[in-house]
Design a protein around this motif. Structure first.
Motif, PDB file in Angstrom:
ATOM      1  N   THR A 200       0.834  -1.209   0.000  1.00  0.00           N
ATOM      2  CA  THR A 200       0.000   0.000   0.000  1.00  0.00           C
ATOM      3  C   THR A 200       0.868   1.259   0.000  1.00  0.00           C
ATOM      4  O   THR A 200       0.572   2.231  -0.699  1.00  0.00           O
ATOM      5  CB  THR A 200      -0.950   0.001   1.208  1.00  0.00           C
ATOM      6  N   ILE A 201       1.959   1.245   0.771  1.00  0.00           N
ATOM      7  CA  ILE A 201       2.880   2.384   0.790  1.00  0.00           C
ATOM      8  C   ILE A 201       3.512   2.586  -0.591  1.00  0.00           C
ATOM      9  O   ILE A 201       3.589   3.707  -1.109  1.00  0.00           O
ATOM     10  CB  ILE A 201       3.967   2.187   1.866  1.00  0.00           C
ATOM     11  N   VAL A 202       3.959   1.493  -1.191  1.00  0.00           N
ATOM     12  CA  VAL A 202       4.582   1.581  -2.513  1.00  0.00           C
ATOM     13  C   VAL A 202       3.581   2.086  -3.546  1.00  0.00           C
ATOM     14  O   VAL A 202       3.891   2.966  -4.370  1.00  0.00           O
ATOM     15  CB  VAL A 202       5.168   0.217  -2.930  1.00  0.00           C
ATOM     16  N   LYS A 203       2.356   1.561  -3.515  1.00  0.00           N
ATOM     17  CA  LYS A 203       1.337   2.001  -4.483  1.00  0.00           C
ATOM     18  C   LYS A 203       0.983   3.468  -4.267  1.00  0.00           C
ATOM     19  O   LYS A 203       0.777   4.218  -5.232  1.00  0.00           O
ATOM     20  CB  LYS A 203       0.080   1.136  -4.332  1.00  0.00           C
ATOM     21  N   LEU A 204       0.927   3.911  -3.017  1.00  0.00           N
ATOM     22  CA  LEU A 204       0.662   5.321  -2.724  1.00  0.00           C
ATOM     23  C   LEU A 204       1.746   6.201  -3.342  1.00  0.00           C
ATOM     24  O   LEU A 204       1.448   7.238  -3.958  1.00  0.00           O
ATOM     25  CB  LEU A 204       0.603   5.536  -1.212  1.00  0.00           C
ATOM     26  N   CYS A 205       2.999   5.796  -3.184  1.00  0.00           N
ATOM     27  CA  CYS A 205       4.098   6.565  -3.762  1.00  0.00           C
ATOM     28  C   CYS A 205       3.957   6.648  -5.281  1.00  0.00           C
ATOM     29  O   CYS A 205       4.077   7.729  -5.875  1.00  0.00           O
ATOM     30  CB  CYS A 205       5.434   5.929  -3.396  1.00  0.00           C
ATOM     31  N   VAL A 210       5.768   9.680  -6.881  1.00  0.00           N
ATOM     32  CA  VAL A 210       7.082   9.462  -6.265  1.00  0.00           C
ATOM     33  C   VAL A 210       7.752   8.270  -6.938  1.00  0.00           C
ATOM     34  O   VAL A 210       7.146   7.196  -7.053  1.00  0.00           O
ATOM     35  CB  VAL A 210       6.946   9.204  -4.749  1.00  0.00           C
ATOM     36  N   LYS A 211       8.977   8.443  -7.402  1.00  0.00           N
ATOM     37  CA  LYS A 211       9.746   7.323  -7.962  1.00  0.00           C
ATOM     38  C   LYS A 211      10.408   6.572  -6.810  1.00  0.00           C
ATOM     39  O   LYS A 211      11.232   7.116  -6.075  1.00  0.00           O
ATOM     40  CB  LYS A 211      10.813   7.856  -8.919  1.00  0.00           C
ATOM     41  N   VAL A 212      10.012   5.305  -6.622  1.00  0.00           N
ATOM     42  CA  VAL A 212      10.587   4.484  -5.559  1.00  0.00           C
ATOM     43  C   VAL A 212      11.884   3.859  -6.074  1.00  0.00           C
ATOM     44  O   VAL A 212      11.877   3.128  -7.067  1.00  0.00           O
ATOM     45  CB  VAL A 212       9.607   3.390  -5.102  1.00  0.00           C
ATOM     46  N   TRP A 276      11.295  -0.019   5.087  1.00  0.00           N
ATOM     47  CA  TRP A 276      12.084   1.171   4.737  1.00  0.00           C
ATOM     48  C   TRP A 276      11.982   1.388   3.235  1.00  0.00           C
ATOM     49  O   TRP A 276      12.024   0.431   2.448  1.00  0.00           O
ATOM     50  CB  TRP A 276      13.525   0.985   5.159  1.00  0.00           C
ATOM     51  N   LEU A 277      11.829   2.628   2.834  1.00  0.00           N
ATOM     52  CA  LEU A 277      11.684   2.966   1.412  1.00  0.00           C
ATOM     53  C   LEU A 277      12.409   4.272   1.127  1.00  0.00           C
ATOM     54  O   LEU A 277      12.322   5.219   1.917  1.00  0.00           O
ATOM     55  CB  LEU A 277      10.193   3.080   1.067  1.00  0.00           C
ATOM     56  N   LYS A 278      13.108   4.313   0.006  1.00  0.00           N
ATOM     57  CA  LYS A 278      13.759   5.543  -0.444  1.00  0.00           C
ATOM     58  C   LYS A 278      13.274   5.866  -1.850  1.00  0.00           C
ATOM     59  O   LYS A 278      13.197   4.979  -2.710  1.00  0.00           O
ATOM     60  CB  LYS A 278      15.278   5.406  -0.446  1.00  0.00           C
ATOM     61  N   GLY A 283      11.384  17.716  -8.545  1.00  0.00           N
ATOM     62  CA  GLY A 283      12.712  18.302  -8.491  1.00  0.00           C
ATOM     63  C   GLY A 283      13.796  17.323  -8.133  1.00  0.00           C
ATOM     64  O   GLY A 283      14.918  17.700  -7.797  1.00  0.00           O
ATOM     65  N   ASN A 284      13.472  16.036  -8.180  1.00  0.00           N
ATOM     66  CA  ASN A 284      14.421  14.971  -7.837  1.00  0.00           C
ATOM     67  C   ASN A 284      14.843  15.027  -6.370  1.00  0.00           C
ATOM     68  O   ASN A 284      15.925  14.579  -5.990  1.00  0.00           O
ATOM     69  CB  ASN A 284      15.661  15.036  -8.734  1.00  0.00           C
ATOM     70  N   ILE A 285      13.952  15.581  -5.537  1.00  0.00           N
ATOM     71  CA  ILE A 285      14.235  15.703  -4.096  1.00  0.00           C
ATOM     72  C   ILE A 285      14.007  14.355  -3.417  1.00  0.00           C
ATOM     73  O   ILE A 285      12.987  13.695  -3.655  1.00  0.00           O
ATOM     74  CB  ILE A 285      13.324  16.778  -3.461  1.00  0.00           C
ATOM     75  N   PRO A 286      14.920  13.916  -2.558  1.00  0.00           N
ATOM     76  CA  PRO A 286      14.787  12.591  -1.925  1.00  0.00           C
ATOM     77  C   PRO A 286      13.751  12.573  -0.803  1.00  0.00           C
ATOM     78  O   PRO A 286      13.524  13.576  -0.120  1.00  0.00           O
ATOM     79  CB  PRO A 286      16.194  12.333  -1.367  1.00  0.00           C
ATOM     80  N   VAL A 287      13.133  11.409  -0.630  1.00  0.00           N
ATOM     81  CA  VAL A 287      12.205  11.167   0.475  1.00  0.00           C
ATOM     82  C   VAL A 287      12.476   9.763   1.013  1.00  0.00           C
ATOM     83  O   VAL A 287      12.792   8.850   0.255  1.00  0.00           O
ATOM     84  CB  VAL A 287      10.732  11.297   0.023  1.00  0.00           C
ATOM     85  N   THR A 288      12.373   9.617   2.327  1.00  0.00           N
ATOM     86  CA  THR A 288      12.556   8.315   2.970  1.00  0.00           C
ATOM     87  C   THR A 288      11.362   8.028   3.866  1.00  0.00           C
ATOM     88  O   THR A 288      10.894   8.918   4.589  1.00  0.00           O
ATOM     89  CB  THR A 288      13.845   8.279   3.816  1.00  0.00           C
ATOM     90  N   ILE A 289      10.865   6.804   3.822  1.00  0.00           N
ATOM     91  CA  ILE A 289       9.793   6.349   4.714  1.00  0.00           C
ATOM     92  C   ILE A 289      10.346   5.209   5.556  1.00  0.00           C
ATOM     93  O   ILE A 289      10.933   4.265   5.028  1.00  0.00           O
ATOM     94  CB  ILE A 289       8.560   5.884   3.914  1.00  0.00           C
TER      95      ILE A 289
END
Length: 361
Positions: A200-205, A210-212, A276-278, A283-289
């Motif tokens: 669900t987290i991956v599908k939300l991204c 969001v590119k996982v 954990w997900l990156k 803008g190619n800005i990183p996000v981590t969950i």
């Protein structure tokens, strides 16, 4: 509808949670809308307490020959007790061991000296069961295939809760189709467990642009299931099952590391999951969950199995045969057809309610 008469292969924690749960909801005394933990209290006219376990198989000395109400609490079962289960009159029968007990389980389970039943299929027929639920240990490939064959011989549906591929395998799909019987599976997906949360987290991204880039999922627990899964050779299908459920949510290849990680005895039937997900967004800005989930493992899947069993009974009543795609997509990690969770739930309920456009008519 009448009772849903069920046979169970493997009287472990998951079987205990299912049987206790059916008793719990039967005795809850709550109005239907107040019942927690089920898709619907009455699903196609079937309530949880309409499930009746009429036959059970195991190989553990502490379980074989005992009433099912006692066997579900026998060592090494260690899940939480939520109900006083009355005597069932169902004695646990000994079936062939085959590859059901791995090298680590041999340390905690003594094989019963009782003779094996002459025919598992005949025992199932004699009990009046119409569905066989498979709860064998992970990695029991030959044993699961044996029970699938016995289900076909007995003329009953097969619901596969573990990651040995039956409902999602073309050969077995054809066998059940040819026999005029339904099958659902594979590898039950918990109500709010590691896999459903992760996918669900991956599908939300993905849906939010969001590119996982990479993700992992680590799981630890302290029950016999985690002890058994220390044997890496038994985990091939398990890792495929869990990984495919997550990677199916992206339209691109996704580097992953997913699967059971460690056995910690004092956790007992608690399971702790780390996700954990990156990724990158605008803008190619990183996000981590970074997520931690803790559940009582057996009960996390019990409500899902109550739904899967009731859905399979509906399929039987309608004469549906072969793989149950909507039920499997909603209730299992490695179904014949993978779907995002919200689509799978809609397909499942459409099938239950007999709506056109559902997978099985």
């Amino acid at each position: 509808m009448s009772k849903v008469r069920v046979a169970i292969a493997g009287v472990g924690n998951c079987a205990s949670a299912l049987i206790q749960g059916v008793t719990y909801y039967a005795n809850s005394g709550k109005a239907n809308e107040e019942v927690i933990g089920l898709t619907e209290y009455s699903l196609g006219g079937l309530r949880p307490q309409d499930i009746e376990v009429v036959c059970a198989f195991d190989v553990n000395e502490g379980k074989v020959g005992r009433d099912l109400s006692e066997a579900i609490f026998a060592h090494p079962n260690n899940t939480v007790k939520i109900a006083e289960v009355p005597k069932t009159g169902v004695k646990v029968q000994k079936a062939p061991v085959l590859d059901g007990i791995g090298k680590y389980l041999e340390r905690v389970i003594k094989i019963s000296d009782e003779p094996e039943v002459p025919s598992v299929a005949q025992s199932i027929r004699d009990s009046g069961a119409e569905i066989l639920v498979n709860y064998l240990p992970v990695g029991s490939t030959r044993a699961v295939q044996f029970y699938a064959e016995e289900a076909i011989k007995a003329g009953v549906a097969f619901v596969n809760a573990i990651p040995v591929f039956i409902a999602s395998d073309a050969l077995w799909q054809k066998k059940f189709k040819d026999a005029g019987l339904p099958t659902a599976g594979d590898d039950v997906m918990s109500q709010l467990g590691a896999t459903v949360l992760h996918k669900t987290i991956v599908k939300l991204c993905v849906d939010r642009g969001v590119k996982v880039d990479e993700t992992y999922q680590l799981n630890v627990g302290g029950d016999a299931d985690f002890l058994n899964m220390l044997e890496e050779s038994r985990l091939v299908d398990k890792r495929i099952s869990k990984t495919s459920a997550v990677t199916a949510m992206t339209p691109y290849e996704l580097p992953t590391k997913i699967g059971p990680s460690e056995y910690i005895p004092f956790l007992e039937n608690d399971k702790i999951c780390y996700i954990w997900l990156k990724g990158r967004y605008f803008g190619n800005i990183p996000v981590t969950i970074d997520v931690k989930l803790r559940v009582v493992d057996a009960y996390d899947s019990a409500g899902v199995m109550v739904d899967a069993i009731r859905g399979t009974k509906i399929a039987l009543n309608r004469g549906v045969s072969g793989p149950l795609e909507a039920i499997s997509a909603y209730c299992f990690k490695h179904p014949p057809v993978q779907m995002p969770y919200h689509e799978a739930k809609k397909a499942f309920l459409d099938f239950v309610n007999g709506k056109s456009g559902s997978f099985e008519k």
